[in-house]
Design a protein around this motif. Sequence first.
Motif, short mmCIF file in Angstrom:
data_model
loop_
_atom_site.label_atom_id
_atom_site.label_comp_id
_atom_site.label_asym_id
_atom_site.label_seq_id
_atom_site.Cartn_x
_atom_site.Cartn_y
_atom_site.Cartn_z
N PHE A 1 0.82 -1.21 0.00
CA PHE A 1 0.00 0.00 0.00
C PHE A 1 0.86 1.26 0.00
O PHE A 1 0.42 2.31 -0.46
N THR A 2 2.05 1.15 0.53
CA THR A 2 2.99 2.27 0.52
C THR A 2 3.93 2.19 -0.66
O THR A 2 4.19 3.19 -1.34
N ASP A 3 4.42 0.98 -0.95
CA ASP A 3 5.52 0.83 -1.90
C ASP A 3 5.09 0.85 -3.35
O ASP A 3 5.88 1.22 -4.23
N THR A 4 3.86 0.42 -3.65
CA THR A 4 3.45 0.28 -5.06
C THR A 4 2.20 1.09 -5.37
O THR A 4 1.46 0.77 -6.29
N THR A 5 1.96 2.16 -4.62
CA THR A 5 0.85 3.06 -4.93
C THR A 5 1.07 3.68 -6.30
O THR A 5 2.17 4.14 -6.61
N ASP A 6 0.03 3.70 -7.14
CA ASP A 6 0.21 4.22 -8.50
C ASP A 6 0.00 5.73 -8.52
O ASP A 6 -0.35 6.35 -7.51
N LEU B 1 -13.30 3.97 -3.63
CA LEU B 1 -13.29 4.83 -2.45
C LEU B 1 -12.07 5.73 -2.50
O LEU B 1 -10.98 5.30 -2.91
N ARG B 2 -12.24 6.98 -2.08
CA ARG B 2 -11.10 7.89 -1.93
C ARG B 2 -10.98 8.26 -0.46
O ARG B 2 -12.00 8.47 0.22
N PHE B 3 -9.76 8.35 0.03
CA PHE B 3 -9.57 8.68 1.43
C PHE B 3 -8.48 9.72 1.61
O PHE B 3 -7.56 9.83 0.80
N ARG B 4 -8.60 10.49 2.69
CA ARG B 4 -7.58 11.46 3.08
C ARG B 4 -6.64 10.78 4.06
O ARG B 4 -7.05 10.27 5.09
N ASN B 5 -5.36 10.79 3.73
CA ASN B 5 -4.34 10.22 4.60
C ASN B 5 -3.70 11.34 5.42
O ASN B 5 -4.03 12.52 5.26
N SER B 6 -2.76 10.99 6.27
CA SER B 6 -2.11 11.99 7.14
C SER B 6 -0.60 11.87 7.04
O SER B 6 0.11 11.91 8.04
N TRP B 7 -0.13 11.75 5.79
CA TRP B 7 1.30 11.66 5.53
C TRP B 7 1.75 12.78 4.60
O TRP B 7 2.56 12.57 3.70
N GLY B 8 1.23 13.96 4.76
CA GLY B 8 1.62 15.06 3.90
C GLY B 8 1.19 14.83 2.46
O GLY B 8 0.08 14.39 2.19
N SER B 9 2.08 15.12 1.52
CA SER B 9 1.73 15.08 0.10
C SER B 9 1.82 13.69 -0.51
O SER B 9 1.95 13.53 -1.72
N TRP B 10 1.72 12.68 0.30
CA TRP B 10 1.76 11.28 -0.16
C TRP B 10 0.72 11.02 -1.25
O TRP B 10 -0.36 11.60 -1.26
N ALA B 11 1.07 10.12 -2.20
CA ALA B 11 0.16 9.63 -3.24
C ALA B 11 -0.43 10.80 -4.04
O ALA B 11 0.31 11.62 -4.56
N ASP B 12 -1.75 10.90 -4.13
CA ASP B 12 -2.39 11.94 -4.93
C ASP B 12 -2.62 13.17 -4.06
O ASP B 12 -3.71 13.42 -3.57
N ASP C 1 -4.03 -0.35 -3.97
CA ASP C 1 -4.15 -1.75 -4.39
C ASP C 1 -3.82 -1.93 -5.87
O ASP C 1 -4.32 -2.84 -6.53
N ALA C 2 -2.94 -1.05 -6.39
CA ALA C 2 -2.55 -1.15 -7.80
C ALA C 2 -1.86 -2.47 -8.09
O ALA C 2 -2.00 -3.04 -9.18
N ASP C 3 -1.11 -2.98 -7.14
CA ASP C 3 -0.45 -4.27 -7.28
C ASP C 3 -1.43 -5.36 -6.84
O ASP C 3 -1.80 -5.44 -5.66
#
Length: 274
Positions: free
Chosen positions: A184-189, A233-244, A195-197
């Motif tokens: 979920f961290t390493d292969t985010t598209d 589903l779209r979600f807001r994470n709490s890791w700064g500018s991570w992913a989209d 779940d891209a992988d």
Amino acid sequence: MPTDLTIRTYDTPPHLGRQQVMDPRSLAYRRPYDGQPLRATEWEPRIPVLDQQNLIAQGIYTSQDYGLDEDVDALSSCTGNAGTALLSILLTKEQATAAGLNTDDATAAEHYAIGLYADATERDQWRDAQWPSQDVGSSGLGVAKVLRDRGLIDQYGHATTAEELCTLLQTGPVLMGMSWYAAFTDTTDPDGFIDADPNWPASPLEGGHEVCVTALEAVAVEDGVLKPEQTILRFRNSWGSWADHGDGRLRLSTYLALRAEIDICQPRLDGARP
């Protein structure tokens, strides 16, 4: 404290921290799917994207701000961060200000999230350790209890099926606690799909994480039945500018694959606040 809680504990690396705590009494507050049409919905947080990591760069010094012996650069405070993002949607800007949540300043909002996390660790009465002092993680249920204790929500409901989850998202955002796998961290598209992988279940389990689901971005239904692979589903994470730009996505099929390890809680504000 009820004695029949179901508790799943995880290690708490600083970028994670959610613990799964299920109270059977919560089943009385499920919001069942009644066959209503399910439509794409989205709910936008009024605060900047938060970051439970890189605290020192944000000007957050846990030694002086929270009375610790030394500064830490990250906290297992995903539950507090997810709860703060959700609260910023439920409250108007004026209501948030009255509640002590500055919606314009990311550092101030992160301080609020840390305070919410601290209170949640106290509300999680199934253990003795609390933060500040021990960074032990917390639960979505604990956060919901704190929000209600503070008078910021009227109630909180739950979902245990895909249809119930989509039903909750028709009326507002939800807290989703989930197991977090390395993929979920390493292969985010580039679009933020965790779940891209398709082989993500074979990657190592890193711990438990809490996010704020802000959108039922796409709904696919065939003959009245949800199509999980095409429902997003779209979600807001709490890791700064991570992913989209701080947001992630997953397919409803991934929720179904992890359902036994997921808890869904929707803090609600149905009545008018004074």
